[in-house]
Design a protein around this motif. Structure first.
Motif, mmCIF file in Angstrom:
data_model
loop_
_atom_site.group_PDB
_atom_site.id
_atom_site.type_symbol
_atom_site.label_atom_id
_atom_site.label_comp_id
_atom_site.label_asym_id
_atom_site.label_seq_id
_atom_site.Cartn_x
_atom_site.Cartn_y
_atom_site.Cartn_z
ATOM 1 N N GLY A 161 1.027 -1.169 0.040
ATOM 2 C CA GLY A 161 -0.118 0.038 -0.077
ATOM 3 C C GLY A 161 1.021 1.233 -0.226
ATOM 4 O O GLY A 161 0.650 2.157 -0.513
ATOM 5 N N LEU A 188 -4.134 -5.001 -3.599
ATOM 6 C CA LEU A 188 -3.985 -4.778 -2.106
ATOM 7 C C LEU A 188 -5.176 -5.359 -1.462
ATOM 8 O O LEU A 188 -6.345 -5.483 -1.901
ATOM 9 C CB LEU A 188 -4.073 -3.160 -1.688
ATOM 10 N N ARG A 193 -7.178 -1.149 1.045
ATOM 11 C CA ARG A 193 -8.025 -0.516 -0.117
ATOM 12 C C ARG A 193 -8.858 0.493 0.302
ATOM 13 O O ARG A 193 -8.835 1.558 -0.156
ATOM 14 C CB ARG A 193 -8.546 -1.815 -0.840
#
Lengths: 279, 299
Positions: A161, A188, A193
């Motif tokens: 991320g 992700l 997310r």
């Protein structure tokens, strides 16, 4: 066609209002055919679309529907076979040569031998900015994506991320008014997310950029977008364009509201219709 | 105060046990034992061995012969020590002097070869015409036995007045440009499509793509190639010393050793060459580690 002028206005100056805003991307009857050994493949067919300054537009659809291809055509990474497309009133090639968009790929695509700060500085180096200015901009945009203090780390030392946030800082650091994002959060996990979706929404409001966003997640598309473009495969085409205005001050909780679910339902219906004659 | 005793555990003896030193030493000891063992059958036919009875006595003689077919390890190491430390450095009998002669042409040839190899790889990656027209010749160049080509080159260059260091360096360069070119072509084309697309979105020129993407991506390939290149540069320098009956160098030493049946001298020269190669490859390995660290590699 002096639409480009509006786009190169300073960040934040472009209003989010539809209607009167200038057209950033205009696509008319676009088609793209890949010649393969097994014959031609119609990746895109009869695509018509208009994207205005300050909009957040999502392309959604199953794999093979041409959503990434359409984004790559806008970026001049692929060339259309037929039809017409204008980016800031220019051909995609001229827009690319004038560096009018920032592109975020499916993977962070950071160069492993550069630390995070020098990765963000990469486009600035290529554009020939002086060192102090490069440094200042890198710091500013790393701060914007909440990565202040991570500039000296190398990509492998950061989570997925964080790497993707660094790649967003890299796409923003030369201040393009158009941001093209190709499933940036696809790899992700759900929690990361969600967090990045909130941050991206805040960033979009803060900078007033036009964002074109490819995704295959319905909640992500509905949460982020002002306009959702539903696409369908074989041949890749647009089957529905949904206006989606959930108000400026939305948080993740909005996903429980009837308005949100109504739009999500319409997207799902569209995707289902596109698939109906498939099998 | 028992904690005080703990740091002792990291003494060098303890570290020897923890690391890979033990297996390495075990293999070395095994090889040495095998070598001592075969000294007897290898040397059994020599006249000095006639009439010596008993296994112990026969081994004692076989390990101390003056011109054995296979000298024992301690004889080779003894000769190596004597010819390096007990002879004047400027003397033609000093092995370090010969090693330096070979090393200097190795290094010169290595530099020539690596620069030439890089130049070829850059050309091949950037021009399809160069790729198609050069690649077959580059590969063909390495199928010709160097032993056949070396005398031709040395004699041809000698006839135009080029003797000594440079012709030997050219033989080294001839051998060592090849792995550099092959490795770098692979390295320059190793960046993935996304990394190249990124450059395209910046409208980056060929120069920027080369220096900011292709070159750094090729560095691991370059170091792998350099290790091969430096060792075959040494082989090239030694081979280049053979055909002309050169007066100095490890190759000349091998040649004179075989003329006069001085097997111990031959083996000492071989050991010196192997040692030299190990040091050169080790130096490149050290440079590789420093570079890797600077380029963010996981330590």
């Amino acid at each position: 066609m002096d639409d480009g002028m509006t786009i190169s206005a300073p960040g934040g100056a472009v209003a989010h209002a539809g209607g009167t805003a200038a057209e950033v991307i205009g696509i008319r009857d676009l088609g793209l055919v890949f010649e393969t050994r097994d014959g031609p493949v119609h990746a895109l067919s009869g695509v018509n679309l208009s994207i205005k300054a300050g909009e957040f537009v999502s392309f959604i659809g199953p794999s093979g529907c041409g959503k990434t291809t359409l984004l790559r055509v806008i970026a001049d990474l692929e060339q259309a076979s037929s039809g017409h497309i204008a980016v800031n009133g220019l051909s995609p090639r001229d827009a690319r040569l004038k560096r009018q968009y920032g592109y975020v790929f499916q993977a962070p695509a950071l160069y492993p031998w550069r630390n995070i700060r020098r990765n963000v500085e990469l486009p600035l180096e290529i554009f020939g900015l002086p060192k102090e200015e490069r440094r200042a901009r890198a710091e500013k945009y790393l701060d914007l994506v909440n990565l202040a203090g991570f500039g000296n780390k190398f990509p492998w030392q950061l989570s997925g991320g964080m790497q993707q946030r660094a790649s967003i800082a890299r796409a923003l650091c030369f201040d393009p008014q158009l941001l093209l994002m190709d499933e940036p959060f696809g790899a992700l996990d759900e929690i990361v997310r969600d967090k990045l979706n909130e941050q991206l929404l805040a960033l979009w409001k803060e900078t007033g950029k036009t964002i074109v966003f490819v995704t295959h997640s319905i909640p992500e598309a509905v949460f982020l977008s002002t306009k959702i473009v539903v696409m369908s495969p074989r041949p890749g085409r647009i089957i529905d364009v949904i206006d989606c205005d959930l108000g400026a001050e939305r948080s993740l909780d909005i996903r429980e509201t009837p308005e949100f679910l109504k739009i999500a339902h319409r997207v799902r219906e569209g995707l289902r219709a596109g698939h109906s004659y498939d099998d | 105060m028992t904690e005080r005793a703990l740091p002792l555990r990291s003494s060098w003896i303890a570290r020897l046990g923890e690391g890979s030193a033990f297996p390495v030493l075990a293999v070395l000891a095994g090889l040495a034992a095998l070598w001592y063992l075969v000294c007897l059958p290898m040397n059994a036919a020599l006249p000095q061995m006639e009439g010596v009875e008993g296994l112990g006595a026969r081994y004692a003689v076989a390990w101390g012969l003056e011109r054995p077919v296979l000298p024992a390890p301690h004889q080779v190491i003894g000769e190596l020590y004597r010819s390096v430390f007990e002879v004047r450095l400027s003397s033609p009998r000093n092995l370090a002097f010969h090693a330096w002669v070979t090393l200097s042409s190795t290094l010169l040839g290595f530099v020539f070869g690596v620069l030439f190899g890089i130049l070829l790889a850059v050309g091949i990656v950037h021009s399809k015409t160069l790729n198609l027209s050069l690649m077959p010749w580059i590969i063909a160049s390495q199928t010709v036995p160097i032993l056949a080509i070396a005398p031709i080159v040395i004699v041809a260059l000698g006839s135009i007045g080029l003797v000594g260091l440079v012709p030997k360096a050219i033989i080294s360069a001839y051998l060592c440009f090849f792995p550099v070119t092959i490795g770098l072509v692979k390295g320059f084309t190793s960046p993935e499509a996304m990394h190249l697309d990124l450059m395209k979105t910046y409208n980056a020129g060929r120069g920027a793509v080369f220096f900011k993407l292709r070159w750094p991506a090729a560095i691991p390939f370059l170091f792998a190639s350099l290790k091969v290149a430096v060792s075959i540069a040494l082989v090239g320098a030694i081979v280049a010393e053979l055909p002309t009956g050169a007066q100095a160098g490890l190759g000349a030493r091998l040649l004179s050793g075989s003329y006069y049946g001085q097997t111990v001298q031959i083996w000492a020269a071989l050991f010196a060459a192997a040692l030299l190669a190990a040091v050169l490859v080790g130096l490149i390995g050290a440079a590789e580690r420093i570079t890797q660290k600077a380029m963010g590699g996981r330590a």
